[in-house]
Design a protein around this motif. Structure first.
Motif, PDB file in Angstrom:
ATOM      1  N   SER A  82     -12.967  -2.254  11.950  1.00  0.00           N
ATOM      2  CA  SER A  82     -12.069  -2.731  10.903  1.00  0.00           C
ATOM      3  C   SER A  82     -10.650  -2.945  11.421  1.00  0.00           C
ATOM      4  O   SER A  82      -9.852  -3.620  10.799  1.00  0.00           O
ATOM      5  CB  SER A  82     -12.053  -1.749   9.722  1.00  0.00           C
ATOM      6  N   ARG A  83     -10.342  -2.359  12.541  1.00  0.00           N
ATOM      7  CA  ARG A  83      -9.008  -2.565  13.102  1.00  0.00           C
ATOM      8  C   ARG A  83      -9.020  -3.356  14.410  1.00  0.00           C
ATOM      9  O   ARG A  83      -8.082  -4.054  14.741  1.00  0.00           O
ATOM     10  CB  ARG A  83      -8.331  -1.200  13.335  1.00  0.00           C
ATOM     11  N   SER A  84     -10.111  -3.238  15.150  1.00  0.00           N
ATOM     12  CA  SER A  84     -10.154  -3.859  16.468  1.00  0.00           C
ATOM     13  C   SER A  84     -10.810  -5.234  16.438  1.00  0.00           C
ATOM     14  O   SER A  84     -10.510  -6.092  17.272  1.00  0.00           O
ATOM     15  CB  SER A  84     -10.916  -2.946  17.429  1.00  0.00           C
TER      16      SER A  84
ATOM     17  N   SER B 131       3.440   1.135   9.110  1.00  0.00           N
ATOM     18  CA  SER B 131       3.137   0.780   7.727  1.00  0.00           C
ATOM     19  C   SER B 131       3.532   1.930   6.798  1.00  0.00           C
ATOM     20  O   SER B 131       3.636   1.759   5.589  1.00  0.00           O
ATOM     21  CB  SER B 131       1.654   0.455   7.589  1.00  0.00           C
TER      22      SER B 131
ATOM     23  N   PHE C 263      -7.483 -11.127  14.960  1.00  0.00           N
ATOM     24  CA  PHE C 263      -8.700 -10.396  14.618  1.00  0.00           C
ATOM     25  C   PHE C 263      -9.927 -11.288  14.807  1.00  0.00           C
ATOM     26  O   PHE C 263     -11.016 -10.816  15.068  1.00  0.00           O
ATOM     27  CB  PHE C 263      -8.585  -9.946  13.150  1.00  0.00           C
TER      28      PHE C 263
ATOM     29  N   THR D 253       1.309  -4.152  16.812  1.00  0.00           N
ATOM     30  CA  THR D 253       0.384  -3.456  15.912  1.00  0.00           C
ATOM     31  C   THR D 253      -1.048  -3.559  16.440  1.00  0.00           C
ATOM     32  O   THR D 253      -1.324  -4.358  17.329  1.00  0.00           O
ATOM     33  CB  THR D 253       0.446  -4.146  14.542  1.00  0.00           C
ATOM     34  N   PRO D 254      -1.968  -2.776  15.873  1.00  0.00           N
ATOM     35  CA  PRO D 254      -3.384  -2.988  16.197  1.00  0.00           C
ATOM     36  C   PRO D 254      -3.823  -4.404  15.808  1.00  0.00           C
ATOM     37  O   PRO D 254      -3.188  -5.072  14.983  1.00  0.00           O
ATOM     38  CB  PRO D 254      -4.102  -1.925  15.371  1.00  0.00           C
ATOM     39  N   ASN D 255      -4.956  -4.812  16.392  1.00  0.00           N
ATOM     40  CA  ASN D 255      -5.397  -6.207  16.295  1.00  0.00           C
ATOM     41  C   ASN D 255      -5.443  -6.768  14.870  1.00  0.00           C
ATOM     42  O   ASN D 255      -5.091  -7.927  14.644  1.00  0.00           O
ATOM     43  CB  ASN D 255      -6.805  -6.364  16.893  1.00  0.00           C
ATOM     44  N   HIS D 256      -5.916  -5.962  13.911  1.00  0.00           N
ATOM     45  CA  HIS D 256      -6.083  -6.499  12.564  1.00  0.00           C
ATOM     46  C   HIS D 256      -4.745  -6.784  11.895  1.00  0.00           C
ATOM     47  O   HIS D 256      -4.691  -7.440  10.861  1.00  0.00           O
ATOM     48  CB  HIS D 256      -6.931  -5.548  11.708  1.00  0.00           C
ATOM     49  N   LEU D 257      -3.693  -6.302  12.471  1.00  0.00           N
ATOM     50  CA  LEU D 257      -2.357  -6.528  11.911  1.00  0.00           C
ATOM     51  C   LEU D 257      -1.513  -7.442  12.794  1.00  0.00           C
ATOM     52  O   LEU D 257      -0.292  -7.349  12.823  1.00  0.00           O
ATOM     53  CB  LEU D 257      -1.655  -5.181  11.705  1.00  0.00           C
TER      54      LEU D 257
ATOM     55  N   TRP E 293      -8.441   3.525  17.019  1.00  0.00           N
ATOM     56  CA  TRP E 293      -8.386   2.158  16.477  1.00  0.00           C
ATOM     57  C   TRP E 293      -9.130   1.163  17.356  1.00  0.00           C
ATOM     58  O   TRP E 293      -9.680   0.176  16.891  1.00  0.00           O
ATOM     59  CB  TRP E 293      -6.961   1.722  16.159  1.00  0.00           C
TER      60      TRP E 293
ATOM     61  N   ASP F 194     -12.794   0.972  16.377  1.00  0.00           N
ATOM     62  CA  ASP F 194     -13.027   0.816  14.942  1.00  0.00           C
ATOM     63  C   ASP F 194     -13.064  -0.681  14.594  1.00  0.00           C
ATOM     64  O   ASP F 194     -12.049  -1.373  14.696  1.00  0.00           O
ATOM     65  CB  ASP F 194     -11.880   1.511  14.184  1.00  0.00           C
TER      66      ASP F 194
END
Lengths: 377, 377, 377, 377
Positions: free
Chosen positions: B183-185, B33, B106, B79-83, B178, B181
């Motif tokens: 907010s990301r996981s 990003s 997510f 990407t991490p889960n939230h993305l 991440w 977290d």
């Protein structure tokens, strides 16, 4: 010996275990509730006919009348579960030391009564939770107790068997038939027969006590009267948690009881299929393979070993370690000495009471719709 | 590729997996990003600068404008889960095939939306549940499906790790930070990261669906925001039952995901530490050791093998099998042919939706005082 | 690539290995001595038709004429043994770097000539003794070199296979047919094909050189023209001794090459079937299990690892490590830098010459009635 | 019992083995050539003082005078090698059955004389080659004998130990001191102590006889008087070939004796570290894991088993199987019956003579510059 007549499995195991170190001599027995069978069994075992009795009552009464240096000192009781309590109680009340097969009794109430009887007696008591007799299980317990792994967080124990995958009790299988019969086995099948072993191993190695549980108890094989399968979520003293699995319908499995304990800094794993190995795993360094018979293991492991490393010790040796430690304890006490800690390390009445509590709690949890239930003794 | 810039673990794994068989060529990417990081990563990977983008939107938009035979065909999203959701949705809507890292999204709601998007598109979708790419996992599934073990009764799956035994997220550990977290996981830590793998492996091999569950979900390490440990009792379609364990605090454990399935006549066991072996156990005959690369295994196992028996295939090969099967499927379809069943055997949107349902159901069950809860998709 | 056309086993392995890390791109080839087959193979591999040649001579001549930034830099030569020398010589003389399959040549004389050719060239050379590419084999070598085990006393290496237990060359088995044919394989069968691997592994891990040998060389399968089995007593520099076993008639064995080295204070064991484990045994303390991907292993092991511990790396990754280290070495040198020691740790011309010497010495010893013969290079 | 006083290792093993099944009672002994030590040992073992003798001559003479139903029936002779012949000869001549530790005598000449003495007596003789007592070794022999593997082609046997890696005989190690002393051990060290076990295991399992050999015999530890290491190339009846390794300087190794036999269609592998498993490998189908205590193994394996499958049997049980089979044979013969084949399957005088021939042949070959020498009995 009480029980263990012809065709019995565990009676023969007890006799091998007692014989191995030459510390016991089999001199008397009531091998069956059928006097004929008892007599025939005694004869096969080479006992003198006047020491083979038709009932445990007769055995205890008549042995009691013999001079102290001739009479039986220790009674091995190897009957099915429903016949544990009465002979053990009578034996203890008459001052005979008792080695009893597990699970200790038919019910928790009986177990507690036995605890009181023992406390009021001068006798000693040993319960044959075999697996705690393995040198590497001793080592595992010592390792956890040493603090080297840090505080314990997770414990996993499993005892998978496959031999009851079919309706064995429908055939002529003596072992299957009493174990699946509520009138002889009690309220539990798999949980009583092998679940108690798993439970005992878990508490022994981890040094922790189960405080809450949540059980899934199943009867998988159609027609069976008792559970043959189960899995239990556990909470333990100290905040650790765990899982216990015991099943008799894992087709193709033998008796590979296995325990794993993880602390903050490392973990350990032991399983019966590789009984002379203890794996010790660490966060930041290579796994260690500790082995029976080596010079670097704890005194508890060394004390329970008969052969040099690499010559495997097995199930009978583990069993014999219970017998041997019990004998060493009795010998020391008879000599007015304090037994060494290694000798005193055999399962006793406490383990028996907790084992019976496990049976009652786990079956109750299995029937409950409540998730977590307290482990009540 | 979207994501997978410098320092990322799974991005490199995807690239190895894609490269192994020469069926993919990495031609474009939005690796971070942060446009700077993206550019630098692209350069390191030898990409032409004009195919390295500052965002996934830019990538999709600009690649879309290239002639069809030049543009990216398949997008790997790592990407991490939230993305996961947004770039996958955009890619599918624009007709790009997608290979996405797990867990799929997510939230379950996102997963279902993606399912709808995919259904409305002409694109194909693959979710990288790596372990189902192992030849001996394929063999396990085929064996169960063949009925040789009889009806399935018990399933056990476990995924023990130790790497989060300490508060790694407090240090400079990008992987830990991440994953722990919310907010990301997402709502789950261990259950999302490795529990979903275990769940997928269990359903894949057994051919059964989880219908009810009872979970013990823990956060063992102080300060951690998400679960790092759990155990789950399971009920499955067909009446089988099981246990799932996933933990990141089993200090000293690596990534030894393991599955065992028992039917009426026998059982099977597979574990990653011995990935090229499938143990098949039988009630009345010797255990069989089936091996990758042999002539006697199923076409599904053979299809996913590159080397002769005895030359071990590993994690990257299993991962590459997903990529390869996806490519073979696309190639066949582009050629107007029906892909062979072996090529079609890769995890997709269904597995992704069920995985997200697992996360939501297992976390809910962990919080519930109700024992059994339904598995709701 | 020279050789490795349709149906070839090792050509595909080389291509996987080269592709894995994205450090090589396959751009040209002479895949067969049959121009038709070469063309067809090149097409299958997606090569541009003008870079697929009918012979290695044509390839080298025509590539030589391309601009330096377009032409092939490294030639992989994966032909049968009798076709190693000529293309390698021509390639080196023309400044192409070469990666060559083992055994290096058809005869020791050719090997020495190649050594001279290489010395006179600006090219680099790599011989694919795969097993030295495994991270835990690197670790083993480093451990011995560190002196932690003390002076080496005993070395055991074995390479048991079973695939030539029957007269495979009588059927349509391409792999069997050239390997058992003296005109293509040379004077040795098993000793050339796998004995050289065992020999190389032994010298690599122990850091010692074989100085004398006593061989029992057999042709077990009736009708076979070359040896398919052998065992060799060894004496090594430093006074250590050892045993090398290589056989292709151990029915039921896969490719479980295994090496054990014992020093004064401890020993080590590595085997391909459990390739990510190195057992380190000590006189007075627990055996250590060292594992690929952990933080405590040597820089040489870490350098050759792609995935976290517990995600197994296999044969292709080991093979790819040779390709990768060769590429890293070339890249460093092209950048005017000194390659790191980890990159330089790949087998080269020395290993090739010693391997050919092994073949000639071991076959001679097998035919000799003299017990110990000198290892002559 | 003759020998086996305080501090002896193998004496205790014999006593455990004899005790395990309750078929023997220890009633008399000459435990040491030192009468004091003998008396003290006898007392520790709980023997009646009048049955503890100061020498083997005294024991045999005085027991001979006891009534037949009181006197010793079987003599266990567990002295160091140089004290095997005389007491055994005297015992046999006086009609006592003998169980003797291996190697049988001090020299081959003594062995042959004993063979003649035994032939002229009414006594029975058992030599304790322990490893042939394991159920899965029995299974291995039966499998080969059944022809299922086809004609045997290759045999490998190894017995690696590490305990003599240092100059133990320089310290107060009783076990090391007599085993490395030519005046007590004979002409061989490792080859006599463990090489004979390996040799016996190989001939027992394969059913073949060694006909030629080529040995590398070493004394690795400085100052040692006898060999502590060796490797031997073998040729066997039927044209098979093999390798035997026996070493006491493989630092870190325990006692992992291992045998592998390969025939035309498959192979087998057994090793003491996993004693209850027999691996059976096949050219074209999965490896089988045969296990002690299962229902599918041969009658010879079942006969030598005491516990259900999964409860491991170990070294003492293997040892006890020799004692038990000897007792069953004697009992049958005393009852005028023919012993069952399973009972008769214990090592005897033939194995002892061949073992001594192995020692003399292997040491001679080690000293010879001739490559192959005949195996002469």
């Amino acid at each position: 010996m009480i029980g263990g007549g012809k065709g019995a499995f565990i009676g023969a195991v007890h006799r091998h275990a007692a014989a191995l170190d030459g510390l016991y001599e089999l001199v008397a027995g009531a091998f069956s509730s059928n006097p004929e069978t008892s007599r025939a069994s005694g004869q096969l075992l080479g006992l003198s006919a006047d020491r083979v009795y038709g009932s445990y009552q007769e055995l205890i009464e008549r042995e009691q009348q013999l001079p102290e240096n001739e009479r039986v000192q220790v009674l091995s009781i190897v009957t099915p579960n429903h016949l544990h309590f009465a002979p053990t109680k009578l034996a203890l009340e008459n001052g005979f030391h008792v080695i009893l097969d597990k699970p200790m009794t038919f019910s928790l109430a009986e177990a507690k009564e036995l605890q009181a009887v023992l406390a009021a007696s001068n006798a000693r008591f040993c319960l044959t939770h075999t697996y705690t007799g393995y040198p590497m299980v001793k080592e595992a317990r010592q390792l956890v107790a040493s603090g080297a792994l840090g505080a314990v967080r997770k414990v996993y124990v499993e005892y998978p068997q496959g031999w009851l995958s079919t309706f064995e009790e429908g055939s002529d299988n003596k072992q299957a038939s009493w174990r699946t019969d509520p009138s002889r086995s009690g309220i539990a099948g798999a949980m009583g027969d092998i679940g108690t072993h798993a439970f005992n191993l878990l508490e022994y190695v981890s040094g922790l006590a189960v405080t809450q549980l949540c059980a899934d108890i199943n009867t998988v094989v159609a027609g069976r009267q008792l559970d043959d399968d189960g899995a239990v979520l556990l909470r333990l003293s100290s905040g650790a948690s765990g899982v216990l699995v015991a099943t008799q319908v894992a087709a193709g499995e033998e008796n590979n009881i296995r325990v794993r304990v993880y602390g903050e800094k490392g973990g350990l794993e032991w399983q019966q299929v590789d009984a002379n190995t203890l794996q010790v795993k660490w966060l930041d360094k290579p796994t260690e393979i500790r082995r029976t018979g080596t010079g670097y293991v704890s005194s508890f492991a060394q004390h329970n070993t008969r052969t040099p490393s690499g010559h495997p010790e097995g199930y009978l040796e583990a069993f014999a370690n219970l017998y041997r430690n019990f004998a060493l304890t009795l010998q020391a006490e008879q000599a007015g000495q304090k037994p060494v800690p290694e000798a005193l390390d055999f399962p006793g009445i406490e383990e028996g009471v907790r084992g019976m509590a496990f049976i009652e709690n786990v079956i109750a949890s299995g029937r409950s719709t409540q998730k977590w239930t307290e482990f009540i003794v």
